[in-house]
Design a protein around this motif. Structure first.
Motif, PDB file in Angstrom:
ATOM      1  N   GLU A  42      10.845  12.423  -3.890  1.00  0.00           N
ATOM      2  CA  GLU A  42      10.141  12.071  -2.960  1.00  0.00           C
ATOM      3  C   GLU A  42      10.010  10.558  -3.023  1.00  0.00           C
ATOM      4  OE1 GLU A  42       7.367  15.935  -2.491  1.00  0.00           O
ATOM      5  OE2 GLU A  42       6.797  14.373  -3.474  1.00  0.00           O
TER       6      GLU A  42
ATOM      7  N   ARG B 200       0.785  -1.253  -0.094  1.00  0.00           N
ATOM      8  CA  ARG B 200       0.090  -0.032   0.179  1.00  0.00           C
ATOM      9  C   ARG B 200       0.864   1.116   0.106  1.00  0.00           C
ATOM     10  NH1 ARG B 200      -3.393  -3.054   3.770  1.00  0.00           N
ATOM     11  NH2 ARG B 200      -2.035  -2.098   5.589  1.00  0.00           N
ATOM     12  N   GLU B 201       1.953   1.437   0.817  1.00  0.00           N
ATOM     13  CA  GLU B 201       2.969   2.439   0.744  1.00  0.00           C
ATOM     14  C   GLU B 201       3.443   2.756  -0.623  1.00  0.00           C
ATOM     15  OE1 GLU B 201       3.863   4.771   2.939  1.00  0.00           O
ATOM     16  OE2 GLU B 201       2.412   3.841   4.242  1.00  0.00           O
ATOM     17  N   TRP B 202       3.583   1.640  -1.503  1.00  0.00           N
ATOM     18  CA  TRP B 202       4.161   1.613  -2.653  1.00  0.00           C
ATOM     19  C   TRP B 202       3.041   2.167  -3.616  1.00  0.00           C
ATOM     20  CZ3 TRP B 202       8.323  -2.006  -5.114  1.00  0.00           C
ATOM     21  CH2 TRP B 202       9.276  -2.125  -4.310  1.00  0.00           C
ATOM     22  N   VAL B 203       1.715   2.083  -3.620  1.00  0.00           N
ATOM     23  CA  VAL B 203       0.799   2.789  -4.108  1.00  0.00           C
ATOM     24  C   VAL B 203       0.783   4.086  -4.101  1.00  0.00           C
ATOM     25  CG1 VAL B 203      -1.684   2.882  -4.200  1.00  0.00           C
ATOM     26  CG2 VAL B 203      -0.617   0.748  -4.281  1.00  0.00           C
ATOM     27  N   VAL B 204       1.118   4.567  -2.852  1.00  0.00           N
ATOM     28  CA  VAL B 204       1.136   6.023  -2.332  1.00  0.00           C
ATOM     29  C   VAL B 204       2.209   6.561  -3.052  1.00  0.00           C
ATOM     30  CG1 VAL B 204       1.126   7.477  -0.447  1.00  0.00           C
ATOM     31  CG2 VAL B 204      -0.068   5.498  -0.083  1.00  0.00           C
TER      32      VAL B 204
ATOM     33  N   ILE C 233      11.649  14.428   3.512  1.00  0.00           N
ATOM     34  CA  ILE C 233      11.271  14.583   2.037  1.00  0.00           C
ATOM     35  C   ILE C 233      10.431  13.361   1.604  1.00  0.00           C
ATOM     36  CG2 ILE C 233      12.544  14.120  -0.115  1.00  0.00           C
ATOM     37  CD1 ILE C 233      14.983  15.522   0.830  1.00  0.00           C
TER      38      ILE C 233
ATOM     39  N   GLU D 258       8.398  11.718   3.216  1.00  0.00           N
ATOM     40  CA  GLU D 258       7.416  11.661   4.554  1.00  0.00           C
ATOM     41  C   GLU D 258       7.084  10.316   4.930  1.00  0.00           C
ATOM     42  OE1 GLU D 258       3.577  14.697   3.444  1.00  0.00           O
ATOM     43  OE2 GLU D 258       3.716  13.039   2.310  1.00  0.00           O
TER      44      GLU D 258
ATOM     45  N   ALA E 246       6.073   3.006  10.714  1.00  0.00           N
ATOM     46  CA  ALA E 246       5.332   2.280  11.489  1.00  0.00           C
ATOM     47  C   ALA E 246       4.902   0.954  10.764  1.00  0.00           C
ATOM     48  CB  ALA E 246       4.098   2.936  11.801  1.00  0.00           C
ATOM     49  N   TYR E 247       4.822   1.292   9.663  1.00  0.00           N
ATOM     50  CA  TYR E 247       4.288  -0.070   8.790  1.00  0.00           C
ATOM     51  C   TYR E 247       5.157  -1.286   8.687  1.00  0.00           C
ATOM     52  CZ  TYR E 247       6.878   1.514   4.571  1.00  0.00           C
ATOM     53  OH  TYR E 247       7.809   1.812   3.740  1.00  0.00           O
ATOM     54  N   LEU E 248       6.416  -0.935   9.028  1.00  0.00           N
ATOM     55  CA  LEU E 248       7.521  -1.981   8.887  1.00  0.00           C
ATOM     56  C   LEU E 248       7.978  -2.589  10.478  1.00  0.00           C
ATOM     57  CD1 LEU E 248       9.882  -0.247   6.402  1.00  0.00           C
ATOM     58  CD2 LEU E 248       8.401  -2.189   6.183  1.00  0.00           C
TER      59      LEU E 248
ATOM     60  N   LEU F  91       3.947   5.698  -5.752  1.00  0.00           N
ATOM     61  CA  LEU F  91       3.795   5.992  -6.939  1.00  0.00           C
ATOM     62  C   LEU F  91       2.685   7.035  -7.423  1.00  0.00           C
ATOM     63  CD1 LEU F  91       4.188   2.111  -7.975  1.00  0.00           C
ATOM     64  CD2 LEU F  91       6.044   4.070  -8.666  1.00  0.00           C
ATOM     65  N   GLY F  92       1.681   6.770  -6.619  1.00  0.00           N
ATOM     66  CA  GLY F  92       0.506   7.675  -6.977  1.00  0.00           C
ATOM     67  C   GLY F  92       0.639   9.163  -6.734  1.00  0.00           C
ATOM     68  N   CYS F  93       1.458   9.509  -5.699  1.00  0.00           N
ATOM     69  CA  CYS F  93       1.312  10.933  -5.405  1.00  0.00           C
ATOM     70  C   CYS F  93       2.689  11.794  -5.105  1.00  0.00           C
ATOM     71  CB  CYS F  93       0.288  11.457  -4.366  1.00  0.00           C
ATOM     72  SG  CYS F  93       0.587  10.709  -2.806  1.00  0.00           S
ATOM     73  N   ARG F  94       3.611  11.033  -5.233  1.00  0.00           N
ATOM     74  CA  ARG F  94       5.115  11.757  -4.938  1.00  0.00           C
ATOM     75  C   ARG F  94       5.952  11.808  -6.145  1.00  0.00           C
ATOM     76  NH1 ARG F  94       4.724   9.939   0.804  1.00  0.00           N
ATOM     77  NH2 ARG F  94       5.103   7.766   0.631  1.00  0.00           N
TER      78      ARG F  94
END
Lengths: 264, 264
Positions: free
Chosen positions: B169, B156-160, B244, B246, B250-252, B162-165
Motif C-alpha cells: 500500500e 502529513r500524508e507520509w505520516v499516514v 490499493i 487509498e 486532493a492534497y496535491l 508510514l503509520g498504517c499502511r
DNA sequence: CGGCGCCTTGAGAGTAATCAACGATAGTGG
DNA sequence: CCACTATCGTTGATTACTCTCAAGGCGCCG
C-alpha cells in the motif's frame, strides 16, 4: 477570577503585557516573539468564544468545506485520517495553545478530519477574524509563522519516527516532544505533564497496536524511565529517554537569536 | 532551442506569459495561480545561477546555519535525517520545480540535511533575493504559499503512509503521489514519469529494507500494476493502484475555484 | 577485464499484529 | 450505596510481516 486575584497580589507596576497570561496561545507565542499589551489583548479577545466539547468529537470532517481555524485552549485534539479498513492514523496533536489552520480553500476538499481526543475547550475562529488579527498585529503574525514552521518540522519528525524507529524509540521520542510542547504552553512542571490519551490513541499515533503500546509502556516503566498514571506523564530519566528517542528539541524551540523576518 | 522552434510554430499573438515555460518552477506555480509575464520573467531570472551537481551530495548539512533556499530544476533531491545507527530516513522529496525553504533561522540549528539523490541541477537562492522576489510579485508569493500548503499536506500524508499502511500500500501510494507531482511540473506523460531512485532510496523513504522493497516491487509488477525500468516508472493500472494506496490527490492539486488569500 | 554498485534470491530471526480472554476502573442508574 | 455496564488496561498464545544476513547475478564504467 483567579486572574483578578493575581492582579491584586502583584505589584501595580506590572502591566498586562508582563503579567503572565493564562491563555496558552499567548504563553506559547510569547516564547517566540515579544508581544505588546495590545497583542495580548487581541489574542485573549479572540479566545473568548470558546466552547467546551466532549471527547471524540469531530471539529472538522473529512469532506467539510469550512475555512475556519480551530484554537484549542484546554484538552487534547488531533488531526487524523480514518482508513476504509477502520484504522485511524493521527497526523498531529493539537495541544492547548495550538492553532489549526485548515487548507481546504486551496487544496480542494479536506482529506482528513480534526477532532477532540478528550473533553476540550476550543474556539472556532472565522477566517476573517484571523485575517484581521494578523493584519493589525504584525508581532502576532510573525509568531504564528514561527509556530507554523515548528508544526511543519514536527510533522517531518513524525515521519522519521514512524519510518525508522522501534516501538520503544518512537514512544520515547513522542514523550520527549510532548513534554516540551506542554512546557512551552506553560502546562508542564518538574518533567511532568498531562497525558489524557488512551493506549489506543497512542497506538494510532505511533503506528502500533494497542497491545504493543501496552507492552512498550511496561518496558519504559520497567526501566524506570517514565511514570504514567492518572492521565499524567512524568519523565523520570529525561536525558536517558532523549537518548533512546534520539530526541533533539531544536525543532520545537525558537533559535537563541531570532533571525530575519520569515519570508512567506 | 525547441523553445524557439515552438515560438515560430504558434500564432504570433501568443505572449511570453502564454508560452509554456521550460522552467519547472514556473510550470508548477502556473497551475496554482495565474502569473503575469513579469512574474514568469522574475522566476526565470532567479533560476539562472544553476549548478549541476553529482548524486548523493549534501546541499545543506545537519548543523549548517545558512538561510538560503534551494530550488531544484532537474534531478531529484530530498530532505533526510541520518540516524546514529546509520539508518537514513527521507522526509520529503524535492522534485524539479520544488523550492526548499530552510527554517534554520527560527528554530535553532538544522536538524536534518538536504541533498541530491541523483545528478541534479539546483539553484541556491540567497534569502534576500527570495524576499525581494516575493515583495515585488504578489502572485508568486501567493503561489508559493499554496505550494507550501501542499508540502505540509504531503508531509502529513507520509505520516499516514508510514503509520498504517502495508508495504504494498505504501509503495502504491508513493508512486501515485510522484506521478501527480511530476505531472504538475510538466514532466510526466501517459502515466509515466522519471524515477531515477535506487531501491535503497525507496526503502529509506518508505521505511522498508531494500530487500523488502525489491519483493514489494516484484509483487506490483506481478499484478501488472506498474512497470519500472530504465529509471522510468509507468502506472499500468492507475485506478487500481490508487485504490490499493487509498490515494486521493486532493492534497496535491489546487481547488477548482481558488478561495481567499492565504492568511499567513 | 575487473571492480563496483545495484538488483535479486534464499533462509532464518525478530518485532509487532492479531486473537482472545480476563481484570481494573469509572461512570450510571436503581 | 451498590450492582451494572462500558471502557480501558493487561496478559498469553499464535500468526505474519518485515528485517537481517548471506550470496550470487547483472550491467556499467574505468
Amino acid at each position: 477570577m483567579s486572574a483578578r486575584l493575581s492582579l491584586v497580589a502583584v505589584p501595580p507596576s506590572w502591566t498586562a503585557a508582563l503579567e503572565p497570561s493564562r491563555n496558552p496561545l499567548v504563553r506559547k507565542l510569547q516564547r517566540l516573539v515579544s508581544l505588546t499589551a495590545a497583542d495580548v489583548t487581541a489574542l485573549e479577545q479572540i479566545s473568548l468564544q470558546s466552547r467546551p466539547l466532549g471527547p471524540r468529537l469531530d471539529l472538522i470532517r473529512d469532506d467539510e468545506g469550512c475555512g475556519d481555524a480551530i484554537l484549542v485552549l484546554e484538552g487534547f485534539a488531533c488531526r487524523y485520517k480514518q482508513r476504509q479498513t477502520g484504522q485511524r492514523q493521527i497526523m498531529a496533536y493539537l495541544l492547548p495553545g495550538d492553532l489549526c489552520e485548515v487548507d481546504v480553500r486551496y487544496l480542494g476538499r479536506m482529506d482528513h478530519a480534526v477532532g477532540t481526543l478528550v473533553p476540550s475547550l476550543v474556539v472556532r475562529i472565522p477566517r476573517q477574524n484571523l485575517t484581521d488579527l494578523i493584519a493589525r498585529h504584525p508581532n502576532v503574525a510573525q509568531a504564528l509563522r514561527v509556530a507554523r514552521l515548528s508544526e511543519e518540522a514536527t510533522s517531518r519528525e513524525w515521519v522519521v519516527n514512524l519510518g525508522c524507529r522501534s516501538a520503544l524509540e518512537r514512544m520515547a521520542h513522542l514523550f520527549c516532544e510532548l513534554m516540551i510542547r506542554f512546557e512551552m504552553a506553560g502546562l508542564a512542571e518538574d518533567d511532568s505533564c498531562p497525558l489524557p490519551l488512551t493506549q489506543a490513541d497512542l497506538g494510532d499515533t505511533l503506528g502500533l497496536s494497542n497491545v504493543h503500546v501496552n507492552r512498550t509502556l511496561q518496558e519504559l516503566r520497567r526501566q524506570g524511565l517514565v511514570e504514567l498514571k492518572g492521565k499524567s506523564l512524568r519523565l523520570l530519566k529525561r536525558k536517558h529517554l532523549e537518548e533512546i528517542g534520539e530526541f533533539n528539541p531544536a525543532y520545537l524551540r525558537p533559535a537563541e537569536s531570532p533571525g530575519d523576518q520569515a519570508v512567506f
